[in-house]
Scaffold this active site. Structure first.
Site, PDB file in Angstrom:
ATOM      1  CG  HIS A 190      35.584  44.404  45.261  1.00  0.00           C
ATOM      2  ND1 HIS A 190      36.783  45.150  45.231  1.00  0.00           N
ATOM      3  CD2 HIS A 190      34.433  45.161  44.665  1.00  0.00           C
ATOM      4  CE1 HIS A 190      36.268  45.602  44.412  1.00  0.00           C
ATOM      5  NE2 HIS A 190      35.414  46.119  43.892  1.00  0.00           N
ATOM      6  CD  GLU A 205      34.538  50.817  44.692  1.00  0.00           C
ATOM      7  OE1 GLU A 205      34.393  50.831  43.920  1.00  0.00           O
ATOM      8  OE2 GLU A 205      35.410  48.758  44.428  1.00  0.00           O
ATOM      9  CG  HIS A 247      38.314  48.577  41.222  1.00  0.00           C
ATOM     10  ND1 HIS A 247      37.362  48.490  40.201  1.00  0.00           N
ATOM     11  CD2 HIS A 247      37.234  48.352  42.257  1.00  0.00           C
ATOM     12  CE1 HIS A 247      36.000  48.147  40.407  1.00  0.00           C
ATOM     13  NE2 HIS A 247      36.113  48.404  42.032  1.00  0.00           N
ATOM     14  NE  ARG A 264      32.516  41.451  34.329  1.00  0.00           N
ATOM     15  CZ  ARG A 264      32.588  42.266  33.643  1.00  0.00           C
ATOM     16  NH1 ARG A 264      33.145  41.519  32.919  1.00  0.00           N
ATOM     17  NH2 ARG A 264      31.921  43.477  33.668  1.00  0.00           N
TER      18      ARG A 264
END
Length: 320
Positions: free
Chosen positions: A178, A120, A103, A198
């Site tokens: 991740h 996050e 991200h 992605r």
């Protein structure tokens, strides 16, 4: 105006990697065998949460914030973010591995997408035997090494593979490569953003035989190539708010509730409770509401006095 704890209709998302634990473990009303996510609290465009209880039932979270920003968000949060709800809350069920992804940070996300970045954290609610996550690089890397291994389908050899158990917490700053591994149910707290790059999807195809889009070039500038520590150790003192994550975007505490806690809030920030085990009640203004595992509840900032009662493991989230 009488403010009260707000629950929202879950926004259920089919995913190629999803399963049925959002129903069997979290008791959500899914109808698909590949439900990967339950968005509990969201103002992402096209996926805005709708109140499920009380006099505001049927109203959207954005409508409430627009009408009562200080009362819902809190004075400090409203001053910082305007009428934007700055966080997104989800539960995820990974029947298969998620894609390897990254991200962008605030600066990159703002420049490219006019969006927040996506810092996050994950709280592992349930883990099958030998379940693991992929998180960060084993050793410091660089764009050339990353691209070479991606080309040769050996990217996994560069990445850290960590076995996990229920109760484990991982904090993922922007730029951390991740993937949630198969066999995990996770509570996720993040900035309000749906921006994901992605990198690799294990060459999977969907029901139509199509692969999912990759974002290799966009990810190059977003990745943190350093080795980083993501697992968070935390105390579990009963009937207390034990700090797990305290970052500029949110604070998350872990409350092992076994009895009664009286809470007092300042009115500067909303508070969200995610019940990750057991059941509890919130008592306020001579009223009482009950919650169980898989429930998420938003307490408007103006609710500055209430009582938690029961036997449960609870995540408490607010903005410092």
């Amino acid at each position: 105006m009488k403010y009260y704890p707000l629950q929202f209709e879950p926004i259920l998302k089919e995913r190629i990697w999803g399963g049925e634990k959002i129903k069997t473990v979290l008791h959500k009303p899914i109808t698909s065998k590949i439900t990967g996510e339950s968005w509990e609290l969201s103002t992402v465009e096209g996926d805005v949460s709708v109140v499920a209880n009380g006099e505001w039932k049927g109203k959207s979270l954005t409508t409430l914030i627009d009408g009562f920003p200080n009362e819902i968000l809190g004075t400090k949060v409203h001053a910082r973010f305007g009428k934007q709800f700055p966080l997104l809350f989800k539960y995820l069920d990974a029947r298969e591995d998620l894609s390897i992804q990254v991200h962008p940070n605030d600066e990159l996300a703002r420049k490219r997408h006019n969006s927040f970045g996506k810092t996050e954290m994950w709280y592992v609610m349930q883990a099958d035997v030998d379940a693991r996550i992929i998180v960060g690089f084993k050793e410091k890397s660089n764009p050339a090494e990353y691209l070479e291994n991606l080309k040769n389908k050996t990217l996994l050899s560069l990445l850290d593979d960590v076995k996990v158990n229920a109760g484990d917490v991982f904090f993922l700053e922007t730029g951390t490569v991740h993937a949630i591994g198969a066999g995990l149910v996770v509570a996720e707290i993040q900035q309000t953003s749906d921006i994901t790059y992605r990198l690799y999807d294990f060459d999977r195809v969907d029901a139509q035989g199509k692969t999912r889009e990759l974002h290799v070039d966009l990810a190059l500038e977003a990745i943190n190539y350093n080795k980083i520590e993501t697992k968070k150790e935390y105390s579990q003192n009963a009937n207390q708010s034990n700090t797990v994550v305290d970052c500029p975007y949110f604070t998350t505490n872990f409350i092992p509730l076994d009895g009664v806690i009286s809470a007092s809030k300042s009115g500067e920030t909303f508070t969200v409770y995610m019940c990750v085990e057991g059941a509890f009640e919130i008592m306020y203004d001579n009223s009482k509401l009950q919650y169980a595992k898989g429930d998420t509840v938003l307490l408007p900032a103006t609710m500055n006095s209430f009582v938690l009662s029961g036997k449960a493991s609870i995540l408490e989230i607010y903005i410092s």
